[in-house]
Design an enzyme around this catalytic site. Structure first.
Site, PDB file in Angstrom:
ATOM      1  CG  ASP A  67      -4.956  -4.512   8.912  1.00 55.42           C
ATOM      2  OD1 ASP A  67      -6.030  -4.427   9.545  1.00 55.42           O
ATOM      3  OD2 ASP A  67      -4.670  -5.474   8.196  1.00 55.42           O
ATOM      4  CG  ASN A 136      -2.253 -12.029  -0.805  1.00 56.03           C
ATOM      5  OD1 ASN A 136      -2.679 -12.185   0.335  1.00 56.03           O
ATOM      6  ND2 ASN A 136      -1.874 -10.845  -1.257  1.00 56.03           N
ATOM      7  CG  HIS A 138      -2.860 -10.381   3.121  1.00 54.59           C
ATOM      8  ND1 HIS A 138      -3.364  -9.431   2.261  1.00 54.59           N
ATOM      9  CD2 HIS A 138      -3.937 -10.788   3.858  1.00 54.59           C
ATOM     10  CE1 HIS A 138      -4.651  -9.270   2.476  1.00 54.59           C
ATOM     11  NE2 HIS A 138      -5.017 -10.077   3.433  1.00 54.59           N
ATOM     12  CD  GLU A 143      -1.129  -7.390   0.358  1.00 54.75           C
ATOM     13  OE1 GLU A 143      -1.268  -8.608   0.582  1.00 54.75           O
ATOM     14  OE2 GLU A 143      -2.072  -6.675  -0.044  1.00 54.75           O
TER      15      GLU A 143
HETATM   16  P1  PGA Z   1     -11.407 -11.853   5.101  1.00 57.39           P
HETATM   17  O1  PGA Z   1      -9.977 -11.201   5.002  1.00 57.39           O
HETATM   18  O2  PGA Z   1     -11.595 -12.225   6.527  1.00 57.39           O
HETATM   19  O3  PGA Z   1     -12.348 -10.767   4.669  1.00 57.39           O
HETATM   20  O4  PGA Z   1     -11.419 -13.038   4.193  1.00 57.39           O
HETATM   21  C1  PGA Z   1      -8.902 -11.778   5.662  1.00 57.39           C
HETATM   22  C2  PGA Z   1      -7.629 -11.051   5.305  1.00 57.39           C
HETATM   23  O5  PGA Z   1      -7.545 -10.488   4.198  1.00 57.39           O
HETATM   24  O6  PGA Z   1      -6.702 -11.051   6.122  1.00 57.39           O
END
Ligand code: PGA
Length: 250
Positions: A67, A136, A138, A143
């Protein structure tokens, strides 16, 4: 699905790096799907170390990132392109031609999405996709919503994602881009193997919901239960809500 629990973040990162190294050893021209965020940073450090020790050669691989924020050019230090350059690409033997990240400032973003899926398909598909997981649940920037979005698409980021990512923007939630391009659930699902990493207590609930809840687009990571080749690597804290019999300690 294989679930491994390591004692801490460092051990989790080492295990993940070893899995990438063995993927490249068995197929030197592998296509890797890569992730940003805090979770994979140490895995990239370990890969850089392995490269310095001549244990891994990236010269034939291709990389596809999951992404990118919309509206941030590659030169912006908060863009995921910049993150990947800083943490990995410029430290190993990877040339620009081997690297693919969605362009969040493309003139035609819809076309950029279609082109990105086509690029992945025409390269033969992703051999090993690395994923983090949001609080959450995702994956990529897919999302929670009421359906699984199949292809690479533009997404509106959840309030909880904006809050979680504000730490990369001097804790200023207003500065976090509200939109991003993300590989879709179908794009991720086409990968031959998927490796999801999670570290820390803040991910324990998301991991619990992924493994013990219903398969539903309101828990995007739950779809991984349907994929035939998934490995989940956790540290003790991320695994803290799981039954001991459901994972292997390594
Ligand atoms: P993080 O993010 O590795 O910074 O916890 C993971 C994500 O949001 O997919």
């Amino acid at each position: 699905m294989e679930i491994l629990t390591c004692k801490d973040y460092s051990a989790m990162s080492q295990k993940a790096a070893e899995i990438i190294a063995s993927q490249i050893k068995s197929k030197p021209d592998s296509a890797l799907g890569l992730a940003t965020g805090s979770t994979p940073i140490k895995m990239y450090d370990q890969l850089v170390e392995m490269h310095k020790d001549s244990l891994i050669d990236f010269s034939q691989i291709k990389t596809f990132n999951l992404d990118e924020y919309c509206e941030l050019p590659q030169s912006n230090p908060q863009s995921y392109y910049y993150f990947m350059e800083e943490n990995f690409f410029r430290k190993v033997n990877l040339k620009k031609e081997q690297i693919y990240i969605p362009n969040g400032v493309a003139e035609d973003l819809e076309l950029e999405c279609v082109n990105y899926d086509n690029l992945i398909d025409s390269s033969g598909g992703i051999d090993l996709q690395v994923l983090g997981i949001g609080n959450n649940s995702h994956i990529g920037f897919n999302e929670p919503k009421d359906y699984f979005e199949k292809n690479t698409h533009i997404t509106q980021l959840d309030e909880s994602t904006l809050e979680a990512n504000a730490r990369f923007f001097d804790d200023n939630i207003e500065a976090v881009p509200k939109k991003a391009i993300t590989m879709g659930i179908g794009s991720i699902f086409k990968s031959k193997k998927i490796m999801l990493l999670a570290s820390g207590e803040s991910k324990a609930k998301a991991i619990y919901n992924t493994l013990y809840g219903k398969i539903t687009p309101t828990v995007p990571s739950s779809i991984l239960n349907l994929h035939p080749n998934v490995i989940i690597i956790l540290d003790e804290k991320a695994a803290s809500l799981l039954d001991e019999q459901d994972f292997k300690r390594v």
